[in-house]
Scaffold this motif. Sequence first.
Motif, mmCIF file in Angstrom:
data_model
loop_
_atom_site.group_PDB
_atom_site.id
_atom_site.type_symbol
_atom_site.label_atom_id
_atom_site.label_comp_id
_atom_site.label_asym_id
_atom_site.label_seq_id
_atom_site.Cartn_x
_atom_site.Cartn_y
_atom_site.Cartn_z
ATOM 1 N N ARG A 32 -6.690 8.994 0.616
ATOM 2 C CA ARG A 32 -7.878 8.557 1.448
ATOM 3 C C ARG A 32 -7.968 7.005 1.065
ATOM 4 O O ARG A 32 -8.502 6.188 1.978
ATOM 5 C CB ARG A 32 -9.390 9.240 0.858
ATOM 6 C CG ARG A 32 -9.101 10.528 1.443
ATOM 7 C CD ARG A 32 -10.491 11.398 1.105
ATOM 8 N NE ARG A 32 -11.757 10.768 1.478
ATOM 9 C CZ ARG A 32 -13.082 11.134 0.882
ATOM 10 N NH1 ARG A 32 -13.014 12.013 0.300
ATOM 11 N NH2 ARG A 32 -13.920 10.267 1.279
ATOM 12 N N GLY A 33 -7.626 6.453 -0.076
ATOM 13 C CA GLY A 33 -7.658 5.156 -0.316
ATOM 14 C C GLY A 33 -6.822 4.185 0.495
ATOM 15 O O GLY A 33 -7.199 3.154 0.855
ATOM 16 N N TRP A 34 -5.501 4.621 0.464
ATOM 17 C CA TRP A 34 -4.732 3.970 1.571
ATOM 18 C C TRP A 34 -5.115 4.215 2.922
ATOM 19 O O TRP A 34 -5.130 3.209 3.593
ATOM 20 C CB TRP A 34 -3.374 4.869 1.671
ATOM 21 C CG TRP A 34 -2.407 4.178 0.581
ATOM 22 C CD1 TRP A 34 -2.252 4.312 -0.868
ATOM 23 C CD2 TRP A 34 -1.261 3.357 0.945
ATOM 24 N NE1 TRP A 34 -1.295 3.684 -1.332
ATOM 25 C CE2 TRP A 34 -0.458 3.155 -0.280
ATOM 26 C CE3 TRP A 34 -0.517 3.224 1.926
ATOM 27 C CZ2 TRP A 34 0.731 2.531 -0.476
ATOM 28 C CZ3 TRP A 34 0.674 2.413 1.990
ATOM 29 C CH2 TRP A 34 1.161 2.122 0.566
ATOM 30 N N GLN A 35 -5.538 5.179 3.359
ATOM 31 C CA GLN A 35 -6.196 5.439 4.862
ATOM 32 C C GLN A 35 -7.492 4.430 4.890
ATOM 33 O O GLN A 35 -7.405 3.828 6.382
ATOM 34 C CB GLN A 35 -6.354 6.678 5.175
ATOM 35 C CG GLN A 35 -5.051 7.551 5.167
ATOM 36 C CD GLN A 35 -5.506 9.053 5.316
ATOM 37 O OE1 GLN A 35 -6.395 9.727 4.965
ATOM 38 N NE2 GLN A 35 -4.250 9.871 6.005
ATOM 39 N N SER A 36 -8.195 4.319 4.157
ATOM 40 C CA SER A 36 -9.386 3.335 4.298
ATOM 41 C C SER A 36 -8.983 1.777 3.982
ATOM 42 O O SER A 36 -9.306 0.850 4.970
ATOM 43 C CB SER A 36 -10.397 3.790 3.723
ATOM 44 O OG SER A 36 -10.465 3.546 2.095
ATOM 45 N N ALA A 37 -8.350 1.511 3.069
ATOM 46 C CA ALA A 37 -7.849 0.031 2.496
ATOM 47 C C ALA A 37 -6.927 -0.676 3.447
ATOM 48 O O ALA A 37 -7.131 -1.812 3.529
ATOM 49 C CB ALA A 37 -7.587 0.079 1.303
ATOM 50 N N TYR A 38 -6.123 0.183 3.985
ATOM 51 C CA TYR A 38 -4.857 -0.287 4.756
ATOM 52 C C TYR A 38 -4.863 -0.155 6.279
ATOM 53 O O TYR A 38 -3.839 -0.439 6.937
ATOM 54 C CB TYR A 38 -3.660 0.170 3.932
ATOM 55 C CG TYR A 38 -3.381 -0.060 2.551
ATOM 56 C CD1 TYR A 38 -4.014 -1.116 1.851
ATOM 57 C CD2 TYR A 38 -2.673 1.029 1.721
ATOM 58 C CE1 TYR A 38 -4.025 -1.281 0.484
ATOM 59 C CE2 TYR A 38 -2.536 0.670 0.409
ATOM 60 C CZ TYR A 38 -3.336 -0.462 -0.148
ATOM 61 O OH TYR A 38 -3.084 -0.753 -1.483
ATOM 62 N N ALA A 39 -5.933 0.461 6.553
ATOM 63 C CA ALA A 39 -6.274 0.620 8.142
ATOM 64 C C ALA A 39 -6.136 -0.897 8.620
ATOM 65 O O ALA A 39 -6.926 -1.910 8.398
ATOM 66 C CB ALA A 39 -7.303 1.143 8.369
ATOM 67 N N GLY A 40 -5.247 -1.041 9.647
ATOM 68 C CA GLY A 40 -4.920 -2.450 10.184
ATOM 69 C C GLY A 40 -4.169 -3.426 9.487
ATOM 70 O O GLY A 40 -3.728 -4.464 9.963
ATOM 71 N N LEU A 41 -3.856 -2.892 8.334
ATOM 72 C CA LEU A 41 -2.786 -3.764 7.456
ATOM 73 C C LEU A 41 -1.405 -3.280 7.652
ATOM 74 O O LEU A 41 -0.477 -3.936 7.383
ATOM 75 C CB LEU A 41 -3.236 -3.926 6.022
ATOM 76 C CG LEU A 41 -4.546 -4.491 6.002
ATOM 77 C CD1 LEU A 41 -4.861 -4.428 4.493
ATOM 78 C CD2 LEU A 41 -4.688 -6.062 6.525
#
Length: 183
Positions: A32-41
């Motif tokens: 979930r951390g990856w999916q929220s923090a890296y969205a668009g990156l």
Amino acid sequence: MTTRLTHVQAPDARIREMTPDDCEAVARVRVRGWQSAYAGLVPQSYLDAMSVEKDAARRREFLAEGRARTTNLVAERDGEVVGWGCCGPSRDEDATGEKCELYAIYVLEEQLSTGVGRALMTELTGRAVADGFAGMLLWVLKENDRARRFYEKAGFAPDGAEEPFEVDGVAVPEVRYARALTP
């Protein structure tokens, strides 16, 4: 890994060592951390394909290996794992043995700005000092402004090193941050 009985407290949160029973919860926090923090990156296809089950299996395998000098901590709030962080010896070729690396630190999106991340960072850096490390390194996506601000508030600064990181064939540049550790 050094075992200690001390716990750092964030408001109504507890920081403790990760156990094999935490693997599923830690995988959820990380995915979930990856999916929220890296969205668009990073490519969305990569984020969408992430699996809590596969990540939990990797966590179990990692813990079973019992890697020396690796510290894995979780943050709990109301009995639920809401954050995770780990550090250990630096993997960078140019780092001396006196430097460790923050491999990961993730907090559930709804727990951001609540003190949980700071508490995890405080305990991780404290344990690194106790383990004899004089400095800590970490790698962060160059465009991850929120994470960079968090690290800078924790005393880290870019040290000039950069490297490409590839995700699903897309280059996502990373910058290295460093911080001195003092007892």
